[in-house]
Motif scaffolding. Sequence first.
Motif, short mmCIF file in Angstrom:
data_model
loop_
_atom_site.label_atom_id
_atom_site.label_comp_id
_atom_site.label_asym_id
_atom_site.label_seq_id
_atom_site.Cartn_x
_atom_site.Cartn_y
_atom_site.Cartn_z
N ARG A 13 -9.03 7.46 -6.28
CA ARG A 13 -9.90 6.52 -6.11
C ARG A 13 -10.50 6.10 -7.41
O ARG A 13 -10.62 6.72 -8.39
N SER A 113 -3.83 6.22 -10.44
CA SER A 113 -3.39 5.16 -9.74
C SER A 113 -2.72 3.95 -10.33
O SER A 113 -2.24 3.24 -9.58
N HIS A 164 -3.24 -2.75 0.69
CA HIS A 164 -4.16 -1.96 1.39
C HIS A 164 -4.65 -2.43 2.33
O HIS A 164 -6.06 -2.41 2.65
N ASP A 170 -6.50 7.39 4.44
CA ASP A 170 -6.20 8.12 3.25
C ASP A 170 -6.00 9.61 3.27
O ASP A 170 -7.17 10.25 3.73
N TYR A 205 -9.02 1.21 0.47
CA TYR A 205 -8.06 1.66 -0.39
C TYR A 205 -7.46 3.17 0.15
O TYR A 205 -8.23 3.77 0.56
N ALA A 320 -11.78 -7.18 -3.29
CA ALA A 320 -11.60 -5.71 -3.31
C ALA A 320 -13.04 -5.34 -4.18
O ALA A 320 -12.88 -4.99 -5.25
N TYR A 329 -7.51 -7.69 -5.04
CA TYR A 329 -6.42 -6.72 -5.12
C TYR A 329 -5.19 -7.54 -4.85
O TYR A 329 -5.39 -8.42 -3.45
#
Length: 395
Positions: A13, A113, A164, A170, A205, A320, A329
Amino acid sequence: MSEQTPPTLRPLRQHPDGRRPEGRRRGRPAAAAALALAAVTAGILTPPAAQAATGRPDTVQQGLNALVHTDGLPAALASITDRTGHTRTHTAGVGDLTTGSPVPDDGQVRIGSNTKTFTAVVTLQLVAEGKISLDSPVDTYLPGLLHGDGIDGRHITVRQLLQHTSGIPDYTRSDLRPRPYEPRELVEIALGYKADFAPGAGWAYSNTNYVLAGLIIQRVTGRPLAEEMERRIITPLGLRHTSFPAPGDTTLRGPHPQGYYQEAAGAPLRDITEIDPSWAWAAGQLISTGSDLNRFFGALLGGRLLPKAQLDQMRTTVPAPYFGPGARYGLGLVSRPLSCGGVYWGHGGSFPGYETRGGVTEDGRRAANVAVTLQPADKAVMDRVEHVVDTALCR
């Protein structure tokens, strides 16, 4: 510090919360650690060449020094690529608290990420080749895989994975022990939760989205994801210090600072450099350096990795705020406002022991990447890391 059951893994994250996982312990003799930390506190830091030549303080170096001196991070690294293509590196702190060794210039780190952008690029290259359609359902490529409470692969598109907006939970919200994982195992963990929202009805996310994108890449190419990244991105761009670790490989093979983990504020720092990264896979498994990341994002925004149509799709964004005020995003790509006007494009990454932030200006001609060797629990510290990126791109 006593052994314990590894806690929830949430290091991919942007602003990690909760506790982080155990890694392989390394010795930490008290005397050596004390000497190393004393050297940092005393300011035994080599100034960059620019500062030595001009006598003026370098603002990026000042930012890194503050992250070490004020915020207590073991080490900070920066790689800045200017409009001429010249890269300058900066370091602060100590590369290894056990030995007191210096931070290697442009050292390797686990980039977390930022891996998602590589996965998105490979996916969009396959779109350009007519092998994947962004608006086809996941079930077209992975029939029957996505099923669960509010989750149906017939109604979730590839585009929604990359942006996303799929609503798929997640998998890192589960208690994951650091051990080898297969990608489909990670998907199955996520399917044990209810969908966050109907496909396209929100934004959240989720690392699961990119594990699925990696599985789609493997299905349509018939080759491993690591091989596709290597031949499509890493080799063509000459990213000599970037790699996708093989199964079971827990090491960083090039010069690197050690990564550290802290159970709670005031607790001892523990070396977590060596860890099996397979639980991150297409969402966060890559190792790289700041200069390689600068080259990658510069090439991407400069149109060297994707045709214009696919790059335009990648840069079509939705709000985002998870990534900060004004952030948006796209498809594996984040835009953030710059204090000097305009935006920069990148991603950022969190992985046990390391945090990376950075990106490239709109024209692709100036890039910066900053890495630190401890995941700060305080969001304000990460804001200061991001401020160093802003300083580098605006100066």
